[in-house]
Design an enzyme around this catalytic site. Structure first.
Site, PDB file in Angstrom:
ATOM      1  N   ARG A  61       5.769   0.270  -1.520  1.00 12.30           N
ATOM      2  CA  ARG A  61       6.783   0.313  -2.572  1.00 12.30           C
ATOM      3  C   ARG A  61       8.186   0.400  -2.268  1.00 12.30           C
ATOM      4  NH1 ARG A  61       7.891   3.169  -7.939  1.00 12.30           N
ATOM      5  NH2 ARG A  61       8.104   1.565  -9.553  1.00 12.30           N
ATOM      6  N   HIS A  65      11.273  -2.464  -3.104  1.00  5.16           N
ATOM      7  CA  HIS A  65      12.419  -1.876  -3.685  1.00  5.16           C
ATOM      8  C   HIS A  65      13.746  -1.905  -2.976  1.00  5.16           C
ATOM      9  CE1 HIS A  65      10.588   0.077  -7.655  1.00  5.16           C
ATOM     10  NE2 HIS A  65       9.896  -1.107  -7.210  1.00  5.16           N
ATOM     11  N   VAL A  69      16.865  -5.827  -3.702  1.00  3.42           N
ATOM     12  CA  VAL A  69      17.934  -5.361  -4.158  1.00  3.42           C
ATOM     13  C   VAL A  69      19.176  -5.521  -3.151  1.00  3.42           C
ATOM     14  CG1 VAL A  69      19.454  -3.437  -5.002  1.00  3.42           C
ATOM     15  CG2 VAL A  69      17.214  -3.568  -5.649  1.00  3.42           C
ATOM     16  N   GLY A  71      18.964  -7.288  -0.383  1.00  2.00           N
ATOM     17  CA  GLY A  71      18.213  -7.855   0.707  1.00  2.00           C
ATOM     18  C   GLY A  71      17.672  -6.497   1.343  1.00  2.00           C
ATOM     19  N   ASP A  73      18.042  -4.017   3.404  1.00  3.53           N
ATOM     20  CA  ASP A  73      19.261  -3.525   4.277  1.00  3.53           C
ATOM     21  C   ASP A  73      19.282  -1.842   4.109  1.00  3.53           C
ATOM     22  OD1 ASP A  73      19.728  -3.074   1.500  1.00  3.53           O
ATOM     23  OD2 ASP A  73      21.784  -3.774   1.563  1.00  3.53           O
ATOM     24  N   ASN A  93      13.635   2.978 -10.264  1.00  3.40           N
ATOM     25  CA  ASN A  93      13.473   4.002  -8.900  1.00  3.40           C
ATOM     26  C   ASN A  93      13.336   5.582  -9.472  1.00  3.40           C
ATOM     27  OD1 ASN A  93      13.594   2.048  -7.196  1.00  3.40           O
ATOM     28  ND2 ASN A  93      15.689   2.130  -7.088  1.00  3.40           N
ATOM     29  N   PRO A 162      11.486  -6.379 -10.926  1.00  5.84           N
ATOM     30  CA  PRO A 162      10.887  -6.863 -11.975  1.00  5.84           C
ATOM     31  C   PRO A 162      10.395  -5.384 -12.764  1.00  5.84           C
ATOM     32  CG  PRO A 162       9.726  -7.044  -9.952  1.00  5.84           C
ATOM     33  CD  PRO A 162      11.098  -6.642  -9.491  1.00  5.84           C
ATOM     34  N   HIS A 192      -0.822  -3.351  -6.095  1.00 11.26           N
ATOM     35  CA  HIS A 192      -1.157  -2.822  -6.897  1.00 11.26           C
ATOM     36  C   HIS A 192      -2.792  -2.259  -6.673  1.00 11.26           C
ATOM     37  CE1 HIS A 192       2.547  -3.479  -9.685  1.00 11.26           C
ATOM     38  NE2 HIS A 192       2.905  -2.625  -8.791  1.00 11.26           N
ATOM     39  N   ASP A 245      -5.560   1.228  -9.273  1.00 10.15           N
ATOM     40  CA  ASP A 245      -6.854   0.539  -9.286  1.00 10.15           C
ATOM     41  C   ASP A 245      -8.004   1.678  -9.230  1.00 10.15           C
ATOM     42  OD1 ASP A 245      -9.328  -0.596  -8.122  1.00 10.15           O
ATOM     43  OD2 ASP A 245      -8.636  -1.049  -6.188  1.00 10.15           O
TER      44      ASP A 245
HETATM   45  C1  HEM Z   1       5.412  -8.111  -9.799  1.00  7.88           C
HETATM   46  C2  HEM Z   1       6.123  -7.235 -10.411  1.00  7.88           C
HETATM   47  C3  HEM Z   1       5.743  -5.864 -10.243  1.00  7.88           C
HETATM   48  C4  HEM Z   1       6.032  -4.721 -11.071  1.00  7.88           C
HETATM   49  C5  HEM Z   1       6.472  -5.082 -12.570  1.00  7.88           C
HETATM   50  C6  HEM Z   1       5.799  -3.500 -10.658  1.00  7.88           C
HETATM   51  C7  HEM Z   1       5.932  -2.227 -11.192  1.00  7.88           C
HETATM   52  C8  HEM Z   1       5.575  -1.073 -10.810  1.00  7.88           C
HETATM   53  C9  HEM Z   1       5.333   0.040 -11.609  1.00  7.88           C
HETATM   54  C10 HEM Z   1       5.783   0.261 -13.117  1.00  7.88           C
HETATM   55  C11 HEM Z   1       4.749   1.016 -10.916  1.00  7.88           C
HETATM   56  C12 HEM Z   1       4.461   2.448 -11.215  1.00  7.88           C
HETATM   57  C13 HEM Z   1       5.619   3.168 -11.119  1.00  7.88           C
HETATM   58  C14 HEM Z   1       5.424   4.649 -11.555  1.00  7.88           C
HETATM   59  O1  HEM Z   1       4.673   5.144 -12.383  1.00  7.88           O
HETATM   60  O2  HEM Z   1       6.464   5.537 -11.311  1.00  7.88           O
HETATM   61  C15 HEM Z   1       4.384   0.508  -9.606  1.00  7.88           C
HETATM   62  C16 HEM Z   1       3.792   1.038  -8.752  1.00  7.88           C
HETATM   63  C17 HEM Z   1       3.609   0.586  -7.395  1.00  7.88           C
HETATM   64  N1  HEM Z   1       4.046  -0.781  -6.990  1.00  7.88           N
HETATM   65 FE1  HEM Z   1       4.638  -2.288  -8.092  1.00  7.88          FE
HETATM   66  N2  HEM Z   1       5.519  -3.708  -9.350  1.00  7.88           N
HETATM   67  C18 HEM Z   1       5.514  -4.900  -9.019  1.00  7.88           C
HETATM   68  C19 HEM Z   1       5.461  -5.488  -7.831  1.00  7.88           C
HETATM   69  C20 HEM Z   1       5.150  -4.740  -6.554  1.00  7.88           C
HETATM   70  C21 HEM Z   1       5.233  -5.190  -5.206  1.00  7.88           C
HETATM   71  C22 HEM Z   1       5.863  -6.777  -4.836  1.00  7.88           C
HETATM   72  C23 HEM Z   1       4.796  -4.339  -4.610  1.00  7.88           C
HETATM   73  C24 HEM Z   1       4.811  -4.268  -2.949  1.00  7.88           C
HETATM   74  C25 HEM Z   1       4.643  -5.334  -2.110  1.00  7.88           C
HETATM   75  C26 HEM Z   1       4.563  -3.178  -5.401  1.00  7.88           C
HETATM   76  C27 HEM Z   1       4.125  -1.938  -4.973  1.00  7.88           C
HETATM   77  C28 HEM Z   1       3.581  -0.810  -5.789  1.00  7.88           C
HETATM   78  C29 HEM Z   1       2.562   0.216  -5.212  1.00  7.88           C
HETATM   79  C30 HEM Z   1       2.249   0.379  -3.776  1.00  7.88           C
HETATM   80  C31 HEM Z   1       2.882   1.094  -6.231  1.00  7.88           C
HETATM   81  C32 HEM Z   1       2.335   2.626  -6.385  1.00  7.88           C
HETATM   82  C33 HEM Z   1       3.060   3.403  -5.659  1.00  7.88           C
HETATM   83  C34 HEM Z   1       2.915   4.893  -5.642  1.00  7.88           C
HETATM   84  O3  HEM Z   1       1.932   5.615  -5.693  1.00  7.88           O
HETATM   85  O4  HEM Z   1       3.894   5.753  -5.180  1.00  7.88           O
HETATM   86  N3  HEM Z   1       4.693  -3.530  -6.599  1.00  7.88           N
HETATM   87  N4  HEM Z   1       4.968  -0.912  -9.837  1.00  7.88           N
END
Ligand code: HEM
Ligand code: NAG
Ligand code: NAG
Ligand code: NAG
Ligand code: NAG
Ligand code: NAG
Ligand code: NAG
Length: 329
Positions: A61, A65, A69, A71, A73, A93, A162, A192, A245
C-alpha cells in the site's frame, strides 16, 4: 554542413533531450552497482514479517500511496521539518499507512552494502514486489532507476488518493489522472486480497448507507452480520481491525474478486466495481474471479504501470541518505 544535415542534427539533439527527460527505468539498473539489492530487501522483509504478518500488505500500500501523489518519488516517507509538511498526516495516511520503520531498516541495510545508490522510491517498488511474491502472488521484474523527490504535498495526498466512499466515476477519474485505465483500477484493487482495514471505513455500509438509515443493499446479509460483531453500531472501536479478505487474510490470491461476486466486498469502493449499474469494470471483475492467472498477469502489468507514474530519473531529484528527510536538511 548543409541545411539538411543541420536539420537532422537538430532532430537528434531534440530526441536526446526529450528522451532524457522521460528516461525509462530498467530492470538491470543496480546490476553492476548494487547486485544484491533484491536479496537485501527480501532478507529485511522476511525478518519484519516474523513479528508482523500484516507488513507485506502495508508495504504494498505504501508504494501505491507514494505513486499517486506527485509520482513515485518517495514523498510519502518524508517527515515534518522546516521545509516539509509531511504527507503522513493526510487523511488517507494518518493512523493508516504503516511500515515506515521497515523501510528505514531496508534503507539502512542498503546504505551499508552500497552507500548512496538505491533510492527510497525504488525501495518502495522493490518492497511491494517482494511482498506480493512472498504472499503467494505473481512475480514480475521490477523496473528501477527512480530518484527521490525533495518535496511533499499534503494537499495532493488529501485530494489525489482514492477514498473508500468514492463512486466509480471518481475512482476512474483519479486513476485516469495518473494515466491508469479501468483494467489497472480493477487489477490494482485486487491488492485488497490481503491486509487489514479499520471499522470506521465500513460502519456506514453496515447501519446507515448514504444517509438512508439502512445498510448498503449491495452488502451480503451474512457478511454484514459478521462485520457488525466486530464493528457494533454503538460503543464500538472505530479503529478495530478486520481482514480485507476474510477467506485468506494474508494470502495474495483472486479471492478479493470471488468475494465481490457474492456481495462480500469490504469497502464501498470494492463492491462498486461490480455492483454499479452499467459498470465498465464489472466484466473485468468477472474475468479475474474466474481466472487467477488472468488476475496475476494483469496485476503485475498494472504494478509496473503504477510504478511509472511521473518519475524523476537521471540527474533529477536525489538519492536520499535517509528516507525520512531530504539530503542536507
Ligand atoms: C481503488 C481505490 C482504493 C481505495 C478507495 C482504497 C482504500 C483503502 C482503505 C480505506 C484501506 C484501509 C485503511 C485502514 O483501515 O487504515 C485500504 C487498505 C489497503 N489497501 Fe487500498 N484502496 C484502494 C486501492 C488500493 C491499491 C491500488 C492498492 C495497492 C496496489 C491497495 C492496497 C491496500 C492494502 C494492501 C491495504 C491493507 C494495508 C494494511 O493492512 O496495512 N489499495 N485501502
Ligand atoms: C506535522 O505537521 C502537520 C501539519 O502541520 C501536523 O498536522 C502534524 O501534527 C505534524 N506531525 C508531527 C508528528 O509533528
Ligand atoms: C492524525 O491522527 C491523530 C490521532 O492519532 C489526530 O490527533 C490528528 O489530529 C490527526 N491529524 C490530522 C492532520 O488529521
Ligand atoms: C500540490 O498539489 C496540489 C493539488 O494536487 C496542486 O494544486 C499544487 O500545485 C501542488 N503544489 C506544489 C507545490 O506542487
Ligand atoms: C460521483 O461523485 C462525484 C463527487 O462526489 C459527484 O459529483 C458525482 O455526481 C457522482 N457521480 C455519480 C454517477 O454518482
Ligand atoms: C443516517 O444518516 C443521516 C445523514 O448522515 C442522518 O440524518 C440520519 O439521522 C441517520 N439515520 C439513522 C437511523 O441513524
Ligand atoms: C481499538 O482497536 C485498536 C486496533 O485493534 C487497538 O489497538 C485499540 O487498543 C482499541 N481501542 C480500544 C479502546 O479498545
Amino acid at each position: 554542413m548543409g541545411a539538411a544535415a543541420r536539420a537532422v542534427l537538430l532532430l537528434v539533439a531534440v530526441a536526446v533531450v526529450v528522451g532524457g527527460a522521460s528516461a525509462q527505468l530498467c530492470e538491470e539498473f543496480y546490476d553492476r552497482t548494487c547486485p544484491d539489492v533484491h536479496r537485501i530487501v527480501r532478507r529485511v522483509l522476511k525478518k519484519a514479517h516474523k513479528d508482523d504478518p500484516r507488513i507485506f500488505a502495508s508495504l504494498t500500500r505504501l508504494h501505491f500511496h507514494d505513486c499517486f501523489v506527485q509520482g513515485c518519488d518517495a514523498s510519502i516517507l518524508l517527515d515534518n521539518s522546516t521545509s516539509i509538511v509531511s504527507e503522513k498526516f493526510a487523511r488517507p495516511n494518518n493512523n493508516s499507512a504503516r511500515g515506515y520503520p521497515v523501510v528505514d531498516a531496508v534503507k539502512a541495510a542498503l546504505e551499508e552494502a552500497c552507500p548512496g545508490l538505491v533510492s527510497c522510491a525504488d525501495i518502495l517498488a522493490i518492497a511491494a514486489k517482494i511482498s506480493v511474491e512472498l504472499s503467494g502472488g505473481p512475480r514480475w521484474r521490477v523496473p528501477l532507476g527512480r530518484r527521490d523527490g525533495t518535496m511533499a504535498n499534503l494537499t495532493a495526498a488529501n485530494n489525489d488518493l482514492p477514498g473508500p466512499r468514492d463512486n466509480l466515476t471518481t475512482l476512474q477519474q483519479k486513476f485516469a489522472a495518473v494515466g491508469l485505465d479501468v483494467t489497472d483500477l480493477v487489477a490494482l484493487s485486487g491488492a485488497h486480497t490481503f491486509g487489514r482495514v479499520q471499522c470506521q471505513f465500513v460502519t456506514d455500509r453496515l447501519y446507515n448507507f448514504s444517509g438512508t438509515g439502512r445498510p448498503d443493499p449491495t452488502l451480503d446479509a451474512g457478511y454484514r452480520a459478521q462485520l457488525a460483531k466486530s464493528c457494533p453500531r454503538r460503543g464500538g472501536n472505530r479503529t478495530a481491525l478486520n481482514d480485507l479478505d476474510p477467506t485468506t487474510p494474508d494470502t495474495f490470491d483472486k479471492n478479493y474478486f470471488t468475494n465481490i461476486e457474492v456481495n462480500r466486498g469490504f469497502l464501498q469502493s470494492d463492491q462498486e466495481l461490480l455492483s454499479t449499474p452499467g459498470a465498465p469494470t464489472a466484466a473485468i471483475v468477472n474475468r479475474f474471479a474466474i481466472s487467477q492467472k488472468s488476475f496475476f498477469k494483469s496485476f503485475a502489468r498494472s504494478m509496473v504501470n503504477m510504478g511509472n507514474i511521473q518519475l524523476l530519473t537521471g540527474s533529477q531529484g536525489e538519492i536520499r541518505k535517509t528516507c525520512r528527510k531530504v539530503n542536507g536538511s
